[in-house]
Scaffold this motif. Structure first.
Motif, PDB file in Angstrom:
ATOM      1  N   LYS A 156       0.744  -1.252   0.056  1.00  0.00           N
ATOM      2  CA  LYS A 156       0.357  -0.575  -0.323  1.00  0.00           C
ATOM      3  C   LYS A 156       0.785   1.204  -0.197  1.00  0.00           C
ATOM      4  N   ASP A 157       2.188   1.517   0.732  1.00  0.00           N
ATOM      5  CA  ASP A 157       2.747   2.369   1.484  1.00  0.00           C
ATOM      6  C   ASP A 157       3.673   2.665  -0.934  1.00  0.00           C
ATOM      7  N   ILE A 158       3.298   1.583  -1.175  1.00  0.00           N
ATOM      8  CA  ILE A 158       3.631   2.011  -2.306  1.00  0.00           C
ATOM      9  C   ILE A 158       3.155   3.162  -4.045  1.00  0.00           C
ATOM     10  N   ILE A 159       2.126   3.103  -3.330  1.00  0.00           N
ATOM     11  CA  ILE A 159       1.374   4.286  -4.021  1.00  0.00           C
ATOM     12  C   ILE A 159       0.991   5.087  -3.120  1.00  0.00           C
ATOM     13  N   PRO A 160       1.295   6.328  -4.164  1.00  0.00           N
ATOM     14  CA  PRO A 160       0.877   7.891  -3.169  1.00  0.00           C
ATOM     15  C   PRO A 160      -0.381   7.837  -2.808  1.00  0.00           C
ATOM     16  N   PRO A 161      -0.948   8.495  -1.678  1.00  0.00           N
ATOM     17  CA  PRO A 161      -2.167   8.402  -1.451  1.00  0.00           C
ATOM     18  C   PRO A 161      -3.063   9.350  -1.921  1.00  0.00           C
ATOM     19  N   SER A 162      -2.663  10.409  -2.903  1.00  0.00           N
ATOM     20  CA  SER A 162      -3.227  10.904  -3.726  1.00  0.00           C
ATOM     21  C   SER A 162      -3.796   9.517  -5.051  1.00  0.00           C
TER      22      SER A 162
END
Length: 155
Positions: free
Chosen positions: A64-70
């Protein structure tokens, strides 16, 4: 949880890069163009990595941390919009199917029964007409029946 450890290359840990002539680290001299290949370095063994303590959900949570929050937020909004649209479309089509089928039963079944009854009456009239015609052909010289007398005008 996944733990990251930094592994330093043996070549860089033994020899620190020295600045060249003009205090520039990346200057290229003809002498320094030899490519360095580290054939003696060890590739990390699978024994070093501890996978027994991780479950599939832990691994997916770490991804999950690979994909940016936006990007996650926009993806989540898109998925929720598509899900909502699909649910409302299925709900509407189910209600429309219920209305159409109920209307077909309430209006179509009585109409079909009335139509079948009317067809029976028409078929019976044809049969009676055929029987009457056959009787007239078999007995051409007989006296007219009472119905024929009633239908003829008197002089």
């Amino acid at each position: 949880m996944v733990k990251l450890t930094e592994v330093e290359d043996e070549h860089f840990s033994q020899e620190k890069p020295q600045p060249s002539k003009h205090n520039v680290l990346l200057a290229s001299d003809d002498e320094e163009e030899d490519d360095y290949t580290d054939t003696e370095s060890e590739i990390s063994n699978e024994d070093d990595v501890e996978l027994d303590g991780e479950s599939l959900s832990d691994r997916l949570a770490a991804l999950k941390d690979i994909i940016p929050p936006s990007a996650r937020r926009s993806f989540n909004n898109t998925v929720s919009n598509v899900t909502s649209f699909t649910k409302s479309g299925l709900s509407f089509s189910g209600k429309a199917l219920w209305v159409i089928s109920t209307s077909a039963f309430l209006l179509g079944v009585p109409w079909a029964l009335a139509y079948a009854e009317e067809e029976q009456y028409i078929q019976m009239e044809r049969e009676q007409g055929m029987i009457k015609g056959a009787n007239e052909m078999l007995t051409p010289g007989t006296a007219p029946t009472e119905e024929q007398k009633a239908s003829q005008p008197s002089l």
